[in-house]
Structures are given as structure tokens and as C-alpha cells.
Design a protein around this motif. Structure first.
Motif, PDB file in Angstrom:
ATOM      1  N   LEU A 210       0.290  -3.838  -5.974  1.00 49.03           N
ATOM      2  CA  LEU A 210       0.742  -2.428  -5.449  1.00 49.03           C
ATOM      3  C   LEU A 210      -0.556  -1.475  -5.647  1.00 49.03           C
ATOM      4  O   LEU A 210      -1.283  -1.646  -6.616  1.00 49.03           O
ATOM      5  CB  LEU A 210       2.057  -1.887  -6.493  1.00 49.03           C
ATOM      6  N   ARG A 211      -0.954  -0.799  -4.482  1.00 48.30           N
ATOM      7  CA  ARG A 211      -2.077  -0.071  -4.393  1.00 48.30           C
ATOM      8  C   ARG A 211      -1.646   1.055  -4.050  1.00 48.30           C
ATOM      9  O   ARG A 211      -0.810   1.485  -3.187  1.00 48.30           O
ATOM     10  CB  ARG A 211      -3.186  -0.988  -3.323  1.00 48.30           C
ATOM     11  N   GLN A 212      -2.255   2.238  -4.912  1.00 43.43           N
ATOM     12  CA  GLN A 212      -1.978   3.606  -4.613  1.00 43.43           C
ATOM     13  C   GLN A 212      -3.180   4.459  -4.194  1.00 43.43           C
ATOM     14  O   GLN A 212      -4.086   4.405  -5.233  1.00 43.43           O
ATOM     15  CB  GLN A 212      -1.194   4.197  -5.568  1.00 43.43           C
ATOM     16  N   ASN A 213      -3.336   4.867  -3.248  1.00 42.74           N
ATOM     17  CA  ASN A 213      -4.639   5.740  -2.971  1.00 42.74           C
ATOM     18  C   ASN A 213      -4.282   7.229  -3.157  1.00 42.74           C
ATOM     19  O   ASN A 213      -3.471   7.842  -2.533  1.00 42.74           O
ATOM     20  CB  ASN A 213      -5.197   5.515  -1.599  1.00 42.74           C
TER      21      ASN A 213
ATOM     22  N   GLU B 192       0.797  -1.003  -0.140  1.00 42.66           N
ATOM     23  CA  GLU B 192       0.097   0.203  -0.055  1.00 42.66           C
ATOM     24  C   GLU B 192       0.840   1.054   0.044  1.00 42.66           C
ATOM     25  O   GLU B 192       1.491   1.252   0.747  1.00 42.66           O
ATOM     26  CB  GLU B 192      -0.727   0.119   1.291  1.00 42.66           C
ATOM     27  N   SER B 193       0.949   1.943  -0.899  1.00 37.53           N
ATOM     28  CA  SER B 193       1.345   3.348  -0.994  1.00 37.53           C
ATOM     29  C   SER B 193       0.843   4.329  -0.363  1.00 37.53           C
ATOM     30  O   SER B 193      -0.369   4.654  -0.627  1.00 37.53           O
ATOM     31  CB  SER B 193       1.666   3.790  -2.640  1.00 37.53           C
ATOM     32  N   LEU B 194       1.434   5.102   0.695  1.00 35.29           N
ATOM     33  CA  LEU B 194       0.791   6.048   1.395  1.00 35.29           C
ATOM     34  C   LEU B 194       1.638   7.620   0.905  1.00 35.29           C
ATOM     35  O   LEU B 194       2.653   7.586   0.403  1.00 35.29           O
ATOM     36  CB  LEU B 194       1.322   5.686   2.788  1.00 35.29           C
ATOM     37  N   GLU B 195       0.979   8.415   1.295  1.00 36.85           N
ATOM     38  CA  GLU B 195       1.418   9.918   0.885  1.00 36.85           C
ATOM     39  C   GLU B 195       2.663   9.894   1.838  1.00 36.85           C
ATOM     40  O   GLU B 195       3.078   9.429   2.918  1.00 36.85           O
ATOM     41  CB  GLU B 195       0.466  10.935   1.485  1.00 36.85           C
TER      42      GLU B 195
ATOM     43  N   PRO C 290     -12.731   5.401 -10.361  1.00 37.36           N
ATOM     44  CA  PRO C 290     -13.339   4.368  -9.587  1.00 37.36           C
ATOM     45  C   PRO C 290     -12.659   3.957  -8.322  1.00 37.36           C
ATOM     46  O   PRO C 290     -13.288   3.080  -7.576  1.00 37.36           O
ATOM     47  CB  PRO C 290     -13.165   3.340 -10.572  1.00 37.36           C
ATOM     48  N   GLY C 291     -11.412   4.601  -7.922  1.00 36.56           N
ATOM     49  CA  GLY C 291     -11.022   4.100  -6.541  1.00 36.56           C
ATOM     50  C   GLY C 291      -9.758   4.155  -6.594  1.00 36.56           C
ATOM     51  O   GLY C 291      -8.971   4.659  -7.461  1.00 36.56           O
ATOM     52  N   ALA C 292      -8.928   3.331  -5.787  1.00 32.35           N
ATOM     53  CA  ALA C 292      -7.324   3.305  -5.940  1.00 32.35           C
ATOM     54  C   ALA C 292      -7.012   2.490  -6.922  1.00 32.35           C
ATOM     55  O   ALA C 292      -7.511   1.857  -7.419  1.00 32.35           O
ATOM     56  CB  ALA C 292      -7.016   2.471  -4.395  1.00 32.35           C
ATOM     57  N   LEU C 293      -5.817   2.735  -7.485  1.00 31.19           N
ATOM     58  CA  LEU C 293      -5.158   2.385  -8.506  1.00 31.19           C
ATOM     59  C   LEU C 293      -4.448   1.076  -7.837  1.00 31.19           C
ATOM     60  O   LEU C 293      -3.806   1.149  -6.819  1.00 31.19           O
ATOM     61  CB  LEU C 293      -3.844   3.233  -9.208  1.00 31.19           C
ATOM     62  N   GLU C 294      -4.590  -0.092  -8.482  1.00 32.66           N
ATOM     63  CA  GLU C 294      -4.043  -1.078  -8.161  1.00 32.66           C
ATOM     64  C   GLU C 294      -3.492  -2.026  -9.291  1.00 32.66           C
ATOM     65  O   GLU C 294      -4.212  -2.286  -9.994  1.00 32.66           O
ATOM     66  CB  GLU C 294      -5.004  -2.053  -7.276  1.00 32.66           C
ATOM     67  N   LEU C 295      -2.179  -2.477  -9.238  1.00 38.16           N
ATOM     68  CA  LEU C 295      -1.693  -3.015 -10.225  1.00 38.16           C
ATOM     69  C   LEU C 295      -0.678  -4.185  -9.935  1.00 38.16           C
ATOM     70  O   LEU C 295      -0.275  -3.882  -8.774  1.00 38.16           O
ATOM     71  CB  LEU C 295      -1.076  -2.136 -11.450  1.00 38.16           C
TER      72      LEU C 295
END
Length: 81
Positions: free
Chosen positions: A56-59, A6-9, A72-77
Motif C-alpha cells: 500500500l502506497r500513500q502519496n 496506490e492511495s489517491l486523494e 523522504p517520499g511516499a509512505l509505502e508499507l
């Protein structure tokens, strides 16, 4: 088993392992969530393990800040680690 990142700020990452909704957050010696500062730190932490998938999920709240509400929401790849 999969690895979920999970990528955070602020350039920080959290990692968890598991399958689907059954995930365990990676914790430090004090049982606090372990924060990683880059993907290389995660790679080094898990160098002896292999995973079926690495996600990898980036909010990003920035779309809402500039008026783009159709995201649509968080980018997840899926990535290779």
C-alpha cells in the motif's frame, strides 16, 4: 506476483499487479484504470487470487503544504489483504 495499491486523494485507490517495475494497472471493461473506493472493494475484486506481497502506497502532499520537507517520499508499507 505482488499487488500494489496506490492511495489517491479523495478516498480512491488504483491497483496494479506484477513484480518490481514490471506492473500492469488493473483496468475496467473500457480499458480505463479501474478506481476502487476502499480496500474491501480491492479484496473482493481479487478474492480468487493470492499474492506473495501486497503493498500500500500513500502519496501525501500535506507535508509540503505545512513546511515539512524532510519526508523522504511516499509512505509505502506491506499489508495483508
Amino acid at each position: 506476483m505482488n499487488l500494489y495499491i496506490e492511495s489517491l486523494e479523495g478516498g480512491n485507490y488504483l491497483a496494479s499487479t506484477g513484480v518490481g517495475a514490471s506492473r500492469a494497472l488493473v483496468r475496467d471493461k473500457s480499458s480505463q484504470p479501474k478506481t476502487f473506493h476502499c480496500l474491501n472493494e480491492i479484496r473482493e475484486h481479487f478474492d480468487t487470487q493470492s499474492f506473495e506481497h501486497v503493498w500500500l502506497r500513500q502519496n501525501t502532499p500535506y507535508e509540503e503544504m505545512v513546511g515539512q520537507t524532510d519526508h523522504p517520499g511516499a509512505l509505502e508499507l506491506e499489508i495483508e489483504l
